[in-house]
Structures are given as structure tokens and as C-alpha cells.
Design a protein around this motif. Sequence first.
Motif, PDB file in Angstrom:
ATOM      1  N   CYS A  21       0.862  -1.179   0.000  1.00  0.00           N
ATOM      2  CA  CYS A  21       0.000   0.000   0.000  1.00  0.00           C
ATOM      3  C   CYS A  21       0.899   1.230   0.000  1.00  0.00           C
ATOM      4  N   ALA A  22       0.989   1.892  -1.122  1.00  0.00           N
ATOM      5  CA  ALA A  22       1.812   3.089  -1.258  1.00  0.00           C
ATOM      6  C   ALA A  22       0.983   4.314  -0.907  1.00  0.00           C
ATOM      7  N   ALA A  23       1.539   5.169  -0.051  1.00  0.00           N
ATOM      8  CA  ALA A  23       0.804   6.340   0.417  1.00  0.00           C
ATOM      9  C   ALA A  23       1.500   7.627  -0.002  1.00  0.00           C
ATOM     10  N   SER A  24       0.707   8.642  -0.202  1.00  0.00           N
ATOM     11  CA  SER A  24       1.265   9.955  -0.519  1.00  0.00           C
ATOM     12  C   SER A  24       0.341  11.034   0.025  1.00  0.00           C
ATOM     13  N   GLY A  25       0.899  12.202   0.294  1.00  0.00           N
ATOM     14  CA  GLY A  25       0.076  13.344   0.646  1.00  0.00           C
ATOM     15  C   GLY A  25       0.049  13.729   2.102  1.00  0.00           C
ATOM     16  N   ARG A  26       0.597  12.922   2.979  1.00  0.00           N
ATOM     17  CA  ARG A  26       0.579  13.237   4.400  1.00  0.00           C
ATOM     18  C   ARG A  26       1.752  12.491   5.034  1.00  0.00           C
ATOM     19  N   THR A  27       2.256  13.011   6.145  1.00  0.00           N
ATOM     20  CA  THR A  27       3.384  12.348   6.793  1.00  0.00           C
ATOM     21  C   THR A  27       2.992  10.941   7.211  1.00  0.00           C
ATOM     22  N   PHE A  28       3.611   9.970   6.593  1.00  0.00           N
ATOM     23  CA  PHE A  28       3.159   8.583   6.672  1.00  0.00           C
ATOM     24  C   PHE A  28       3.227   8.026   8.092  1.00  0.00           C
ATOM     25  N   ARG A  29       4.254   8.387   8.840  1.00  0.00           N
ATOM     26  CA  ARG A  29       4.461   7.793  10.154  1.00  0.00           C
ATOM     27  C   ARG A  29       3.494   8.318  11.209  1.00  0.00           C
ATOM     28  N   LEU A  30       2.681   9.300  10.848  1.00  0.00           N
ATOM     29  CA  LEU A  30       1.810   9.950  11.824  1.00  0.00           C
ATOM     30  C   LEU A  30       0.383   9.403  11.854  1.00  0.00           C
ATOM     31  N   TYR A  31       0.160   8.229  11.246  1.00  0.00           N
ATOM     32  CA  TYR A  31      -1.173   7.654  11.338  1.00  0.00           C
ATOM     33  C   TYR A  31      -1.125   6.136  11.278  1.00  0.00           C
ATOM     34  N   VAL A  32      -2.164   5.568  11.835  1.00  0.00           N
ATOM     35  CA  VAL A  32      -2.347   4.118  11.801  1.00  0.00           C
ATOM     36  C   VAL A  32      -2.767   3.685  10.394  1.00  0.00           C
ATOM     37  N   VAL A 103      -1.476   5.043  17.435  1.00  0.00           N
ATOM     38  CA  VAL A 103      -1.040   3.750  17.963  1.00  0.00           C
ATOM     39  C   VAL A 103      -2.088   2.655  17.750  1.00  0.00           C
ATOM     40  N   LYS A 104      -3.279   2.880  18.266  1.00  0.00           N
ATOM     41  CA  LYS A 104      -4.284   1.833  18.275  1.00  0.00           C
ATOM     42  C   LYS A 104      -4.992   1.736  16.922  1.00  0.00           C
ATOM     43  N   ALA A 105      -5.031   0.501  16.370  1.00  0.00           N
ATOM     44  CA  ALA A 105      -5.738   0.276  15.107  1.00  0.00           C
ATOM     45  C   ALA A 105      -7.147  -0.221  15.404  1.00  0.00           C
ATOM     46  N   GLY A 106      -8.124   0.549  15.019  1.00  0.00           N
ATOM     47  CA  GLY A 106      -9.502   0.154  15.233  1.00  0.00           C
ATOM     48  C   GLY A 106      -9.933  -0.914  14.253  1.00  0.00           C
ATOM     49  N   THR A 107     -10.969  -1.640  14.592  1.00  0.00           N
ATOM     50  CA  THR A 107     -11.472  -2.709  13.733  1.00  0.00           C
ATOM     51  C   THR A 107     -12.724  -2.305  12.962  1.00  0.00           C
ATOM     52  N   ASP A 108     -13.253  -1.141  13.241  1.00  0.00           N
ATOM     53  CA  ASP A 108     -14.452  -0.651  12.559  1.00  0.00           C
ATOM     54  C   ASP A 108     -14.049   0.175  11.352  1.00  0.00           C
ATOM     55  N   PRO A 109     -14.505  -0.191  10.156  1.00  0.00           N
ATOM     56  CA  PRO A 109     -14.124   0.574   8.963  1.00  0.00           C
ATOM     57  C   PRO A 109     -14.472   2.063   9.067  1.00  0.00           C
ATOM     58  N   ARG A 110     -15.469   2.402   9.851  1.00  0.00           N
ATOM     59  CA  ARG A 110     -15.883   3.800   9.972  1.00  0.00           C
ATOM     60  C   ARG A 110     -14.855   4.670  10.685  1.00  0.00           C
ATOM     61  N   GLU A 111     -13.897   4.045  11.337  1.00  0.00           N
ATOM     62  CA  GLU A 111     -12.837   4.800  12.002  1.00  0.00           C
ATOM     63  C   GLU A 111     -11.769   5.293  11.034  1.00  0.00           C
ATOM     64  N   TYR A 112     -11.796   4.813   9.828  1.00  0.00           N
ATOM     65  CA  TYR A 112     -10.746   5.118   8.863  1.00  0.00           C
ATOM     66  C   TYR A 112     -11.191   6.207   7.895  1.00  0.00           C
ATOM     67  N   ASP A 113     -10.237   7.064   7.562  1.00  0.00           N
ATOM     68  CA  ASP A 113     -10.546   8.265   6.813  1.00  0.00           C
ATOM     69  C   ASP A 113     -10.317   8.149   5.317  1.00  0.00           C
ATOM     70  N   ASN A 114      -9.268   7.444   4.948  1.00  0.00           N
ATOM     71  CA  ASN A 114      -8.945   7.295   3.527  1.00  0.00           C
ATOM     72  C   ASN A 114      -8.757   5.821   3.199  1.00  0.00           C
TER      73      ASN A 114
END
Length: 125
Positions: A21-32, A103-114
Motif C-alpha cells: 500500500c503506497a501512500a502519498s500526501g501526508r506524513t506517513f508515520r503519523l497515522y495508523v 497507535v491503536k488500530a480500530g477494527t471498525d471501517p468507519r474509524e478510517y478516513d482514507n
Amino acid sequence: VQLQASGGGLVQAGGSLRLSCAASGRTFRLYVMGWFRQAPGKEREFVAGISGSGGSTYYADSVKGRFTVSRDNAKNTGYLQVNNLKPEDTAVYYCAADFDSLVKAGTDPREYDNWGQGTQVTVSS
């Protein structure tokens, strides 16, 4: 943030794949980062997640011991190594970013933004 998933394919049961999964557009290390999958006629389900630093990982019970999530923050890329694949692992696999969690990875898809566009994994018996 743009997420681009790749690495899916058709494999026999017992085989392996490495999803990226290649990411761009935001500092990668700052999100789950999370990985989800969705089979035809089923809801999207959590597979694995990893903290921004990579120091904490989370797995669904159904994939523990077979799947490994990782990330390379220098390359802005996340990975999901999937081993010992089973026919029931057949699904479209998605990567996703949760900007509200470090840190914490949620299991609900609604918690994810992109979300990435998904990559198809098909396991034949």
C-alpha cells in the motif's frame, strides 16, 4: 492522502502473496494503517493494523499466525504478507488510514478516513 494497494493475484491454497500500500500526501508515520477485506455478499472486515511507528500490530483472530503487517516509513509504504492462504481468504483487500490514531488500530471501517482502491486476492482449492 492517496493510497494505492497492489500485489493481489490468484494463488493456490497454501500459497503466499505480499500486498503493498503506497501512500502519498501526508506524513506517513503519523497515522495508523489498517488492512481490511471484503468478500462478495459480505461486510468489509478488519484483517490487520499497524501503528504509525510500526511498533504495535493488531490482527483478526482468523489470520493470526498466517498474516504479517508491516510498514516502511522511509518508503511511505505498508505491507501485508499473507501466507498459508485458504479459499476463505478470497476477497478484495483494502488498505486504509486512520488520521485520528497514532497507535491503536480500530477494527471498525468507519474509524478510517482514507481508503485505497483494493486489490483482489483469489485462492483456489
